[in-house]
Design a protein around this motif. Structure first.
Motif, mmCIF file in Angstrom:
data_model
loop_
_atom_site.group_PDB
_atom_site.id
_atom_site.type_symbol
_atom_site.label_atom_id
_atom_site.label_comp_id
_atom_site.label_asym_id
_atom_site.label_seq_id
_atom_site.Cartn_x
_atom_site.Cartn_y
_atom_site.Cartn_z
ATOM 1 N N PRO A 96 0.828 -1.236 0.141
ATOM 2 C CA PRO A 96 -0.070 0.094 0.086
ATOM 3 C C PRO A 96 0.948 1.204 -0.224
ATOM 4 O O PRO A 96 1.929 1.380 0.813
ATOM 5 C CB PRO A 96 -0.796 -0.071 1.172
ATOM 6 C CG PRO A 96 -0.623 -1.583 1.785
ATOM 7 C CD PRO A 96 0.676 -2.094 0.952
ATOM 8 N N GLY A 97 0.439 2.175 -0.663
ATOM 9 C CA GLY A 97 1.048 3.506 -0.902
ATOM 10 C C GLY A 97 2.382 3.515 -1.527
ATOM 11 O O GLY A 97 2.988 4.533 -1.852
ATOM 12 N N VAL A 98 2.968 2.335 -2.316
ATOM 13 C CA VAL A 98 4.030 2.187 -3.149
ATOM 14 C C VAL A 98 3.747 2.593 -4.469
ATOM 15 O O VAL A 98 3.021 1.698 -5.079
ATOM 16 C CB VAL A 98 4.880 1.027 -2.940
ATOM 17 C CG1 VAL A 98 6.016 0.686 -3.626
ATOM 18 C CG2 VAL A 98 5.315 0.799 -1.225
ATOM 19 N N LEU A 99 4.345 3.278 -5.089
ATOM 20 C CA LEU A 99 4.232 3.733 -6.477
ATOM 21 C C LEU A 99 5.099 2.818 -7.268
ATOM 22 O O LEU A 99 4.745 2.043 -8.037
ATOM 23 C CB LEU A 99 4.682 4.997 -6.971
ATOM 24 C CG LEU A 99 4.537 5.399 -8.491
ATOM 25 C CD1 LEU A 99 3.212 5.256 -8.863
ATOM 26 C CD2 LEU A 99 4.989 6.708 -8.594
ATOM 27 N N GLU A 100 6.288 2.822 -6.762
ATOM 28 C CA GLU A 100 7.468 1.893 -7.426
ATOM 29 C C GLU A 100 8.604 1.778 -6.420
ATOM 30 O O GLU A 100 8.765 2.395 -5.629
ATOM 31 C CB GLU A 100 7.652 2.147 -8.899
ATOM 32 C CG GLU A 100 8.452 3.813 -8.656
ATOM 33 C CD GLU A 100 8.864 4.145 -10.267
ATOM 34 O OE1 GLU A 100 8.720 3.503 -11.091
ATOM 35 O OE2 GLU A 100 9.322 5.505 -10.408
ATOM 36 N N SER A 101 9.584 0.798 -7.014
ATOM 37 C CA SER A 101 10.813 0.474 -6.202
ATOM 38 C C SER A 101 11.817 -0.064 -7.038
ATOM 39 O O SER A 101 11.664 -0.451 -8.172
ATOM 40 C CB SER A 101 10.310 -0.422 -5.246
ATOM 41 O OG SER A 101 10.174 -1.760 -5.734
ATOM 42 N N ALA A 102 13.308 0.355 -6.510
ATOM 43 C CA ALA A 102 14.474 -0.361 -7.100
ATOM 44 C C ALA A 102 15.165 -0.920 -5.793
ATOM 45 O O ALA A 102 15.407 -0.439 -4.721
ATOM 46 C CB ALA A 102 14.983 1.024 -7.588
#
Ligand code: MLC
Ligand code: AMP
Length: 505
Positions: free
Chosen positions: A422-428
């Motif tokens: 929840p609340g995460v647009l994207e990650s690396a």
């Protein structure tokens, strides 16, 4: 009819009372004891309906019985599928389903969860605990007569080892009897192992290094192993005087160097220290020689190929290099764009061909075709160059991979979990330098507009889904991911920006 792998590595020790496994409590298992144990297990697993070509998945703690289960599979022609003990239920479910395993052998403490997973596929479950007890040992104890070895040729499959991929989906690397046998014989000879050797074995036995390189080489040479359940610094220092050789990942060597008890005197009798599975810093190599007088022998391999190159036993073992192609193994460096072969001192992709190279990925013909050329060369995903003297240098990776303490971690697998929170647009997810593990995992998260992701909650969810060694050591919120004009995330910029993160955080 013969079973080439069993007869050549295991069966030749039939009846030998020479020590094979020396345990930390002082007990010793001879080659004959070990083979008798394997034979009983072979009876038990075939009695449960498995036959040549079937798969047996094992998630077991390191023990003589766990190793005998491997031998039993070889003897019965069953494909052995060892699994990291750190894998979670979700990770296991994939391996069991994908491989079509007919039997899973696991620790009693995990049996209930694994039975639930296996109910779907109607896979049988037996238990084998770290102390050697369990339902499988119970079933095996009933047999005393020798098991009739199943005939197998070099082309028959001996093991599946799952390796993750850049898409996040693990692939089962299919290894044949010939792959394992050729490499074991070559290494035993190249590193000059013989029956007088005692290997201090502190690696896990579910990966190429501890299972195939260490165990098969010792079986080929007829030597013994001091069989430690895991890397335990005090035990290593205590038992080194009884060993002649050590195989380890670089973390073993940096940890030992950090211990004042690890001295020239303690190691003066040692014949050989071997390192692999991850880059050994040239600095560690130099410090090791200064401290002990020994030059670590670094070699290079991977799950799909076993060992490819090695520094020489007698010649110059060069820091920062992985040595020469092993006898019978071809290693070339090619241009990633054209596939054309490159000359010395030019960096390109490392490709390997030889009897050590696997058959392909289980039920993944497209992935196999993408990495294994028709001419037999396997594109390793490692970048490197040969120097003018013929030593191979690994300078980087063409694959998005983190190696932490010798374990491979594919960022994509973790990013898929983070992106779903929840609340995460994207990650690396990137690997950053770490003094103990070489590299460790850092998770960078971009929030959805107006959202404030709960990082503690995300860490907890990740922990439930992924093995401990894959967990990001830290999650960091950042504004945006740097991208190139094609929209691809520029991880190299992130790696540079966070290179000192664990030195300063
Ligand atoms: C353990 N942890 C790790 C980790 N090992 N985290 C990241 N990377 C690792 N490699 C976790 C533990 O769960 C623990 O979490 C915390 O980190 C500290 O653990 P530790 O007690 O310090 O670790 P230890 O048990 O001593 O293990 C470290 C290690 C081990 C380096 C000895 O990881 C190891 O044996 N690595 C070898 C892997 C290997 O065999 N690779 C070969 C692959 S074959 P917490 O939260 O509980 O504290 C291959 C081909 C080839 O690559 O060429 O050989
Ligand atoms: P795995 O898939 O777990 O078998 O890991 C194989 C990978 O480990 C290789 O492709 C390399 O990237 C890396 N590796 C193994 N040995 C070495 C080494 N001596 N130096 C650098 N990298 C290594």
């Amino acid at each position: 009819m013969t079973n080439v792998l069993f007869d050549t590595l295991f069966g030749k020790h039939t009846g030998q009372q020479t020590p094979f496994l020396m345990m930390q409590d002082g007990s010793v298992l001879s080659h004959a004891d070990f083979l008798a144990m394997a034979s009983r297990f072979a009876h038990a697993i075939t009695q449960s309906g498995l036959g040549p070509g079937d798969r047996l998945a094992a998630q077991t703690e390191k023990s003589p019985q766990a190793l005998a289960l491997y031998a039993a599979c070889v003897q019965a022609g069953i494909i052995f599928l060892p699994l990291n003990t750190a894998y979670t239920a979700g990770e296991l479910a994939y391996f069991i389903e994908d491989s079509g395993a007919g039997l899973v052998v696991c620790d009693g403490a995990k049996a209930e969860t694994i039975r639930e997973i296996c109910a779907k596929t109607q896979t049988q479950v037996e238990t084998l605990n770290g102390d050697g007890t369990g339902t499988l040992s119970g079933a095996a104890a009933k047999y005393s007569e020798p098991f009739r070895t199943a005939p197998r040729t070099e082309d028959d499959l001996a093991a599946f080892l799952y390796t993750s991929g850049t898409t996040g989906r693990s692939k089962g690397a299919m290894l044949t009897q010939g792959n394992l046998l050729s490499n074991a014989l070559t290494l035993a000879d190249y590193w000059q192992f013989d029956a007088s050797d005692v290997l201090l074995h502190a690696l896990p036995v579910f990966h190429t290094h501890g299972l195939f390189v260490a165990t098969n080489v010792m079986l080929a040479s007829g030597g013994a192993m001091i069989f430690l359940p895991r890397f335990d610094q005090d035990r290593m220092i205590e038992l080194l005087p009884r060993a002649t050789a050590l195989m380890g990942v670089p973390t073993f060597y940096t940890r030992l160097l950090g211990d004042a008890r690890f001295t020239r005197e303690l190691t003066s009798h040692m014949r050989l220290f071997i390192s692999g599975s991850a880059p050994l810093l040239a600095d560690t190599h130099v410090q090791f020689e200064e401290r002990t007088g020994h030059r670590i022998l670094e070699r290079y391999g991977m799950t799909e190929t076993n060992m490819n190159t090695s520094n020489p036993y007698h010649g110059d073992r060069r820091a920062g290099t992985v040595g020469f192609p092993l006898p019978g193994v071809e290693v070339i460096v090619t241009d990633p764009a054209t596939g054309g072969r490159l000359g010395p001192d030019t960096v390109g992709q490392i490709e390997v061909r030889g009897p050590n190279v696997f058959r392909g990925y289980w039920q993944m013909p497209e992935k196999t075709a993408a990495e294994l050329r028709e001419n037999g060369f396997f594109i390793t995903g490692d970048l490197g160059k040969f120097d003018a003297d013929g030593y191979l240098h690994i300078v980087g990776r063409d694959k998005d991979l983190i190696i932490s303490g010798g374990y491979n971690i594919y960022p994509k697998e973790i990013e898929l979990v983070l992106d779903a929170q929840p609340g995460v647009l994207e990650s690396a997810v990137i690997g950053v330098p770490h003094t103990d593990f070489g590299e460790t995992v850092l998770g960078l998260i971009v929030a959805e507009k107006g959202a404030t992701p709960d990082l503690d909650q995300i860490a907890e969810t990740t922990a439930g889904q992924l093995a401990r060694f894959k967990h990001p050591r830290r999650l960091v919120l950042i504004d945006e991911l740097p991208r190139n004009t094609m929209g691809k995330v520029q991880k190299n910029l992130l790696r540079d920006a966070y290179a000192d993160y664990f030195a300063t955080a």
